[in-house]
Scaffold this active site. Sequence first.
Site, PDB file in Angstrom:
ATOM      1  N   HIS A   1       0.986  -1.470  -0.087  1.00 18.46           N
ATOM      2  CA  HIS A   1       0.035  -0.069   0.100  1.00 18.46           C
ATOM      3  C   HIS A   1       1.048   1.370  -0.043  1.00 18.46           C
ATOM      4  O   HIS A   1       1.360   1.591   1.040  1.00 18.46           O
ATOM      5  CB  HIS A   1      -0.923  -0.054   1.218  1.00 18.46           C
ATOM      6  CG  HIS A   1      -1.922   1.184   1.422  1.00 18.46           C
ATOM      7  ND1 HIS A   1      -2.990   1.112   0.655  1.00 18.46           N
ATOM      8  CD2 HIS A   1      -1.821   2.451   1.596  1.00 18.46           C
ATOM      9  CE1 HIS A   1      -3.891   2.270   0.854  1.00 18.46           C
ATOM     10  NE2 HIS A   1      -2.934   3.000   1.106  1.00 18.46           N
TER      11      HIS A   1
ATOM     12  N   THR B   1      -6.667   9.556  -4.093  1.00 20.22           N
ATOM     13  CA  THR B   1      -7.969  10.460  -4.523  1.00 20.22           C
ATOM     14  C   THR B   1      -7.627  11.626  -5.185  1.00 20.22           C
ATOM     15  O   THR B   1      -8.244  12.213  -5.886  1.00 20.22           O
ATOM     16  CB  THR B   1      -8.570  10.748  -3.150  1.00 20.22           C
ATOM     17  OG1 THR B   1      -8.018  11.332  -2.085  1.00 20.22           O
ATOM     18  CG2 THR B   1      -9.309   9.290  -2.606  1.00 20.22           C
TER      19      THR B   1
ATOM     20  N   ASP C   1       1.961   2.943   3.074  1.00 19.71           N
ATOM     21  CA  ASP C   1       1.306   4.027   2.721  1.00 19.71           C
ATOM     22  C   ASP C   1       2.096   5.419   2.467  1.00 19.71           C
ATOM     23  O   ASP C   1       1.475   6.391   2.656  1.00 19.71           O
ATOM     24  CB  ASP C   1       0.333   4.501   3.925  1.00 19.71           C
ATOM     25  CG  ASP C   1      -0.788   5.442   3.501  1.00 19.71           C
ATOM     26  OD1 ASP C   1      -1.175   5.316   2.444  1.00 19.71           O
ATOM     27  OD2 ASP C   1      -1.153   6.277   4.619  1.00 19.71           O
TER      28      ASP C   1
ATOM     29  N   ASN D   1      -2.319  13.404   3.944  1.00 26.81           N
ATOM     30  CA  ASN D   1      -2.958  14.199   4.824  1.00 26.81           C
ATOM     31  C   ASN D   1      -2.687  14.134   6.364  1.00 26.81           C
ATOM     32  O   ASN D   1      -3.591  13.814   7.226  1.00 26.81           O
ATOM     33  CB  ASN D   1      -4.609  13.600   4.962  1.00 26.81           C
ATOM     34  CG  ASN D   1      -5.039  13.962   3.422  1.00 26.81           C
ATOM     35  OD1 ASN D   1      -5.069  15.031   3.064  1.00 26.81           O
ATOM     36  ND2 ASN D   1      -5.678  12.898   2.716  1.00 26.81           N
TER      37      ASN D   1
HETATM   38  C1  0GY Z   1      -4.264   6.449   2.450  1.00 24.01           C
HETATM   39  C2  0GY Z   1      -5.116   7.322   3.305  1.00 24.01           C
HETATM   40  C3  0GY Z   1      -5.371   8.482   3.280  1.00 24.01           C
HETATM   41  C4  0GY Z   1      -5.519   9.101   1.611  1.00 24.01           C
HETATM   42  C5  0GY Z   1      -5.854   8.253   0.568  1.00 24.01           C
HETATM   43  O1  0GY Z   1      -6.150   8.213  -1.576  1.00 24.01           O
HETATM   44  C6  0GY Z   1      -6.018   8.893  -0.531  1.00 24.01           C
HETATM   45  O2  0GY Z   1      -6.030  10.152  -0.834  1.00 24.01           O
HETATM   46  O3  0GY Z   1      -5.756   7.061   0.461  1.00 24.01           O
HETATM   47  C7  0GY Z   1      -6.261   9.392   4.091  1.00 24.01           C
HETATM   48  O4  0GY Z   1      -5.988  10.520   4.019  1.00 24.01           O
HETATM   49  O5  0GY Z   1      -6.492   8.511   5.379  1.00 24.01           O
HETATM   50  O6  0GY Z   1      -4.360   5.197   2.364  1.00 24.01           O
HETATM   51  O7  0GY Z   1      -3.437   6.803   1.656  1.00 24.01           O
END
Ligand code: 0GY
Length: 304
Positions: free
Chosen positions: A31, A77, A257, A262
Amino acid sequence: MDFVKTPGWLDWCAHPSKPRLRLPPGSVDAHCHVFGPGAEFPFAPERKYTPCDASKQQLYALREHLGFARNVVVQATCHGADNRAMVDACTSSGGRARGVATVRRSVSDAELGALHAAGVRGVRFNFVKRLVDFTPRDELMEIAGRVAGLGWHVVVYFEAQDLPELWDFFGALPTTVVVDHMGRPDVSKPLDGPEFALFLKFMREHANVWSKVSCPERLSASGPPALDGEQAPYRDVVPFARRVVEEFPERVLWGTDWPHPNLKNHMPDDGLLVDFIAHIAPTAALQKKLLVDNPMRLYWPEEV
Ligand code: 0GY
């Protein structure tokens, strides 16, 4: 294009420590993300945050530093359903990265085929409201049905309090389902309390559900310090992750990660995150399942 980072945004740790844990050969960081670089792969207009750049070269340098062999690059995202940065990372990895995409209902079969050829093996459905706009369940179910035909899985990201409402939808998904970060338990609540019990029940009752036991830095209140070097980092998360690893050793994955979107208060040292693994998967056999056997079965089944 120039992008201005979200106020308070913390950049990833430039000089992570060398982990004390020696990873088993062939370990997979299952991940992680790439962000842009924005000048090459612009961030999506519908994004909820603007990150720093975090390139494939920087990701692969971290892979070498930490001792991993492969990566699973999960669409973040901030790139919406524009998968180009993730795909570029996969196709330039020499076969050492696979991907998880975000797609909309409008995606064509030819586009899905091209994603598969690039190394994509899953789609991600995100239910965390601060990260994405709502997508109707029927659209997601339709996408799941289509990617099932490619042998892909569905990665789901949600918060613990939303599991009851999502239970039936998740239970109807026709693929392997991989839960991000154990469904984000509130680790200030008891390990044996109703909230985490529901998550364990969910895994028990659905043999197709896997969990990433990642992101202690997001879940922890106690934080990172291993002051004497002996105490577990993020020790309040350890019992939760260890419970999942020990009960479902064939259905767990782990990832850094990186580059840690964030996080506003604390940016983890990725070397310390690797050391966390020794506390949640305390034997060599569990570490091999978590870091090698399980991710290989899901992402590189042709090599298993
Ligand atoms: C993660 C967690 C976060 C964000 C995203 O795709 C993303 O923006 O996954 C989060 O802000 O908790 O798994 O990377």
